[in-house]
Design an enzyme around this catalytic site. Sequence first.
Site, mmCIF file in Angstrom:
data_model
loop_
_atom_site.group_PDB
_atom_site.id
_atom_site.type_symbol
_atom_site.label_atom_id
_atom_site.label_comp_id
_atom_site.label_asym_id
_atom_site.label_seq_id
_atom_site.Cartn_x
_atom_site.Cartn_y
_atom_site.Cartn_z
ATOM 1 N N ALA A 54 0.834 -1.195 0.000
ATOM 2 C CA ALA A 54 0.000 0.000 0.000
ATOM 3 C C ALA A 54 0.874 1.253 0.000
ATOM 4 O O ALA A 54 1.848 1.321 0.738
ATOM 5 C CB ALA A 54 -0.900 0.005 1.234
ATOM 6 N N THR A 55 0.558 2.191 -0.827
ATOM 7 C CA THR A 55 1.180 3.513 -0.872
ATOM 8 C C THR A 55 0.106 4.482 -1.345
ATOM 9 O O THR A 55 -0.911 4.031 -1.870
ATOM 10 C CB THR A 55 2.341 3.550 -1.885
ATOM 11 N N THR A 56 0.225 5.734 -1.295
ATOM 12 C CA THR A 56 1.175 6.669 -0.728
ATOM 13 C C THR A 56 0.393 7.534 0.266
ATOM 14 O O THR A 56 -0.776 7.797 0.056
ATOM 15 C CB THR A 56 1.775 7.534 -1.847
ATOM 16 N N ASP A 71 -3.743 7.684 -1.036
ATOM 17 C CA ASP A 71 -4.339 7.162 -2.262
ATOM 18 C C ASP A 71 -5.025 5.837 -1.957
ATOM 19 O O ASP A 71 -4.972 5.336 -0.833
ATOM 20 C CB ASP A 71 -3.281 7.015 -3.355
ATOM 21 N N LYS A 87 -6.077 3.578 3.760
ATOM 22 C CA LYS A 87 -4.785 3.542 4.452
ATOM 23 C C LYS A 87 -4.645 4.638 5.501
ATOM 24 O O LYS A 87 -3.604 4.769 6.124
ATOM 25 C CB LYS A 87 -3.644 3.685 3.438
#
Length: 282
Positions: A54-56, A71, A87
């Site tokens: 998972a990002t960002t 995101d 997230k």
Amino acid sequence: MNETQWSRPHARPGLDDALMSASTSSFVDLLHAVHPELLATAGVGTDGVQPTRATTIVAVKYRDDVVMAGDRRATRGHEIAQRDIEKVFAADEATLIGVAGAAGMAIDLARLYRLELSHYEKLEGASLSFEGKANRLATMIREQLTMALQGFVVVPLLAGWDPHRREGRVVSYDATGGHYEESEFASIGSGSAFARGSLKKLHHPDLERDEAALVCIQALFDAADDDSATGGPDLIRAIYPVVMSASEQGVHGFSDDAVAGLTNTMMSGRHGRPNGPGAASS
């Protein structure tokens, strides 16, 4: 796991002693003593495992408060594993946590951290100080160092309202539990370098709340423009970044409609200037 398993663990020798020895302010210590198999690292193997990542995440201080945004994309290698993962979470009534890295473990860390803060408050009758919250999260990350060395890296971003300083604060972390207070903004995840460049250009200390949220959305869009693991807004599916703020009034999540409006404002500007707005004049 059903409610009966949570409400009372199965009897086993020494359980009462374990419960007594774990009557500290740490929920993790209690879980170690009573149900160690529920910890995120239990039963995790690394042979042939390619974790979902998972990002960002970005966070921006504005006036005396703070906004955090993330995101929605999660990847597995070159595959998009999920388009609408969340997230960014409220850790308590004054604190936000965003997570990047091995998605399953990262989300478990955020949930466990929320329980840690709640457990402490119930036992002590008061919330942890912001420094205490930052230090406790650092300890939890450091406890997962073995997993990080095996490739299951989790890196969080912490932001919140500090009632003692009467201001919003942002703390970034590395995989060893090192933590560093940021004076204006921070970004984590594979798109963090691109997001940080955008934040440097667009941030200024007198932002209003919606302006700070728009800066975060702009930074995530710039990250998605250069980093394939970061997802941009999906206008067809109506999937937008998760945006939350923390202030003296508490933690507030931006509604989908509010984020959609800010995203449409950004997209309108990008039609005329695809690389985004220039830095504000001093």
